[in-house]
Design a protein around this motif. Sequence first.
Motif, PDB file in Angstrom:
ATOM      1  N   PHE A 171       5.327   8.009  -6.570  1.00 20.51           N
ATOM      2  CA  PHE A 171       4.370   7.452  -5.837  1.00 20.51           C
ATOM      3  C   PHE A 171       4.500   5.952  -5.234  1.00 20.51           C
ATOM      4  O   PHE A 171       4.493   5.417  -4.311  1.00 20.51           O
ATOM      5  CB  PHE A 171       2.965   7.348  -6.726  1.00 20.51           C
ATOM      6  N   THR A 178       7.242   5.822  -2.530  1.00 18.19           N
ATOM      7  CA  THR A 178       6.784   6.170  -0.966  1.00 18.19           C
ATOM      8  C   THR A 178       5.613   5.628  -0.557  1.00 18.19           C
ATOM      9  O   THR A 178       5.353   5.700   0.515  1.00 18.19           O
ATOM     10  CB  THR A 178       6.575   7.767  -1.147  1.00 18.19           C
ATOM     11  N   ARG A 179       4.794   5.176  -1.416  1.00 23.18           N
ATOM     12  CA  ARG A 179       3.386   4.619  -1.098  1.00 23.18           C
ATOM     13  C   ARG A 179       3.204   3.236  -0.917  1.00 23.18           C
ATOM     14  O   ARG A 179       2.568   2.765  -0.034  1.00 23.18           O
ATOM     15  CB  ARG A 179       2.143   5.330  -2.094  1.00 23.18           C
ATOM     16  N   TRP A 237       0.660  11.274   3.038  1.00 22.84           N
ATOM     17  CA  TRP A 237       0.438  12.529   2.366  1.00 22.84           C
ATOM     18  C   TRP A 237      -0.237  13.317   3.109  1.00 22.84           C
ATOM     19  O   TRP A 237      -0.600  14.547   2.855  1.00 22.84           O
ATOM     20  CB  TRP A 237       0.013  12.293   0.936  1.00 22.84           C
ATOM     21  N   GLN A 245       1.543  13.097  -7.729  1.00 13.72           N
ATOM     22  CA  GLN A 245       2.827  12.763  -7.570  1.00 13.72           C
ATOM     23  C   GLN A 245       3.238  12.083  -9.003  1.00 13.72           C
ATOM     24  O   GLN A 245       2.388  11.593  -9.397  1.00 13.72           O
ATOM     25  CB  GLN A 245       3.105  11.612  -6.694  1.00 13.72           C
ATOM     26  N   THR A 283      -4.009  11.407  -5.935  1.00  8.69           N
ATOM     27  CA  THR A 283      -4.567  10.651  -4.676  1.00  8.69           C
ATOM     28  C   THR A 283      -5.781  11.591  -3.827  1.00  8.69           C
ATOM     29  O   THR A 283      -5.395  12.870  -3.521  1.00  8.69           O
ATOM     30  CB  THR A 283      -3.636  10.436  -3.564  1.00  8.69           C
ATOM     31  N   SER A 337       1.885  16.962   3.295  1.00 12.55           N
ATOM     32  CA  SER A 337       2.166  17.200   1.807  1.00 12.55           C
ATOM     33  C   SER A 337       3.603  17.962   1.895  1.00 12.55           C
ATOM     34  O   SER A 337       3.697  18.742   2.820  1.00 12.55           O
ATOM     35  CB  SER A 337       1.242  17.604   1.310  1.00 12.55           C
ATOM     36  N   ASP A 348      -0.523  -1.539   0.074  1.00 10.98           N
ATOM     37  CA  ASP A 348      -0.492   0.021   0.162  1.00 10.98           C
ATOM     38  C   ASP A 348      -0.473   0.547   1.422  1.00 10.98           C
ATOM     39  O   ASP A 348      -0.933  -0.205   2.208  1.00 10.98           O
ATOM     40  CB  ASP A 348      -1.954   0.675  -0.366  1.00 10.98           C
ATOM     41  N   THR A 349       0.201   1.548   1.688  1.00 13.47           N
ATOM     42  CA  THR A 349       0.316   2.352   3.018  1.00 13.47           C
ATOM     43  C   THR A 349      -0.602   3.338   3.459  1.00 13.47           C
ATOM     44  O   THR A 349      -0.222   4.261   4.168  1.00 13.47           O
ATOM     45  CB  THR A 349       1.839   2.738   3.180  1.00 13.47           C
ATOM     46  N   GLY A 350      -1.792   3.183   2.487  1.00 16.28           N
ATOM     47  CA  GLY A 350      -2.823   4.406   2.783  1.00 16.28           C
ATOM     48  C   GLY A 350      -3.423   4.092   4.073  1.00 16.28           C
ATOM     49  O   GLY A 350      -3.139   3.132   4.887  1.00 16.28           O
ATOM     50  N   PRO A 373      -4.152   0.943  -5.650  1.00 20.45           N
ATOM     51  CA  PRO A 373      -2.688   1.628  -5.760  1.00 20.45           C
ATOM     52  C   PRO A 373      -1.613   1.149  -6.729  1.00 20.45           C
ATOM     53  O   PRO A 373      -0.932   1.609  -7.511  1.00 20.45           O
ATOM     54  CB  PRO A 373      -2.058   1.715  -4.280  1.00 20.45           C
ATOM     55  N   SER A 395      -2.734   8.297   6.167  1.00 25.01           N
ATOM     56  CA  SER A 395      -1.823   8.265   4.959  1.00 25.01           C
ATOM     57  C   SER A 395      -0.466   9.167   5.132  1.00 25.01           C
ATOM     58  O   SER A 395      -0.397  10.111   5.646  1.00 25.01           O
ATOM     59  CB  SER A 395      -2.492   9.057   3.786  1.00 25.01           C
TER      60      SER A 395
END
Length: 607
Positions: free
Chosen positions: A215, A218-219, A320, A210, A200, A323, A289-291, A188, A318
């Motif tokens: 990105f 927020t990510r 997202w 995005q 993504t 969405s 990364d917050t995924g 990321p 995630s």
Amino acid sequence: MLQAIGLTSLPRRDRPAAVDDLTFEARPGAVTALLGPRGSGKTTTLRLMLELEPGRGITYFRGRPLHRIAHPQSEVGVLLGDVPGHPSRTLRGQLRMLCAATGVPASRADELARTVGLAGLERRRIGTLPVGADRRLGIASALLGAPHTLLLDQPGAGLSTSEGAWLHELLRSHASEGGTVLYTTDDPKDAARNAHRVVTLDRGRLVADQDAVEFARTRLRPRVAVRTPQAARLAAVVTQEARAARRPVEVVAEEGNRLSVYGSDCASVGDTAFRHGVPIHRLTAETGDTGPLRRTAGTTAPEVPGASPAPARVSVASPWAGSPPAVADRSARRLSAGRAPRGASGTRRPVRSPLRPLRYELHRLLGVPSTPLVVGGVLLVSVTLALLLGRGGRVALPAVLTGWPGISPLPPAALGAGLLGAFSFGEEYRHPALTTGRGAVPRRPGLLLAKLAVSALVALLLGVLVVVADLEALRLVHGTELIPVPENWPALGASWLGLLVGCAWAGLLGAGVFRAAAAGVAAVLAVPVALVPLLQKVLTGPTVRSAAGLPARLREFAGPQWSPGAERWLAGALRVLGQPAGVALSLTLTALFCAYVFTGLRRKARW
């Protein structure tokens, strides 16, 4: 504008599709990153876009699908996986061969070598290039046709920091000139730092589309990376103290003995480890990364609005997963714009045949060391056998000059010609250069005719070289008076050269049908070992009519009188073809050619 609409791969072995109903776009003048962890379907997406994999959906390159673009190399530059090419071929030879395939002047090879920073390495063999130079060669190969769109799969894999910076600067330069760039990555931070837009993926589905600034905001967020042999214990005490202090801290277990701590800093984590006697091997602050990530038991994590845990695993979903409405509405509009069936539905695959097939085949033949090695080995063995056969004076002169002992099914020159012919198609499958991602070798008539012409020319030159070398060696050892020239030397020469050309074509077609050089060599050996003995029994039967009077019968049927010279040549050609070896070779070539055409048509029908 690159538009991918409804891309869906075919599921395999009761597994879900690697790519499921994927729609997105990559705009000109911008670098777009296709982001996702391993197994998320990034490479399959590129293969679907390039029509290398069966599935549904369609991709438009500036308003046209790939199979409707006359010369795809001038529209799309591709790098999938490792750089294709024979490891023994030089860097310059590889680029010049690809220049012939792309239809651009050979001077562009040196120009691009300088552009991508490979000047001075042109004579290095591909197999000896370091990782950085190998990736630069792949970028140069993708840029040969001056394409508008670049599709790159993990282009920065294995590169150092400086080399990665150079690569992304080159991609941004291509985009600034109006080109479209789409590359895949699983990092990321790489996507946020080097792309203008980030698409993504997760499990083959679109998660977010995005702008890179949005990105990153927020990510990505700061975290503390910790390495300790007591990872579970440290995670528990950090979580316990965070709950007691009512601080939103999240502890995530990584691979091995690594932890990622969100919502804290290095000083707090270090103090906690010191108070509880936990040894620390690494403690650093970085951007994480917050995924989807795995959690340790007892960790606390802030809730993500709209998130839901993934099935069959404990993870922080995630952000997202739910969405924004604008993203969902835009995706729905794109999906409803229409889908076109592809692959198995009947649309034809793009033509990837070389635009200069004869020049391509010559570069392919002369650019690898196997060609001079085979020729040199054939000459050495033939001269040795000729000297041994001519020593006693009991072997017929034609057998001596060709180095063909009676115990061998074929002379060394015929085996060498068949081997070079088998390499002609065998190398295309073992080290593909014409196709991307190890697709099928194109079966265009131009490429086949070029290979047949070049292999025949090589066989003729090899036959002449062998006879001349053997003759000179015999004269040097035994003297000129012991080697008379036979009166029927034209017929003998025609038989000799016809045998070599036939073996070369048998090896070429055999390798083309069965996709391996070993199959081509087997096709060559099958003629004297299996077919010739069988035909000898058939042709010597009592019911077989002789072809000796065929020229006269043809002359009576045709009407005009032929000259005696033409009649002699025709009679000689018929005698050569009437031999069991000639009949067997002719039947073998006919069968292999029919099989080659049939398998090509069958593959087109399947796609």
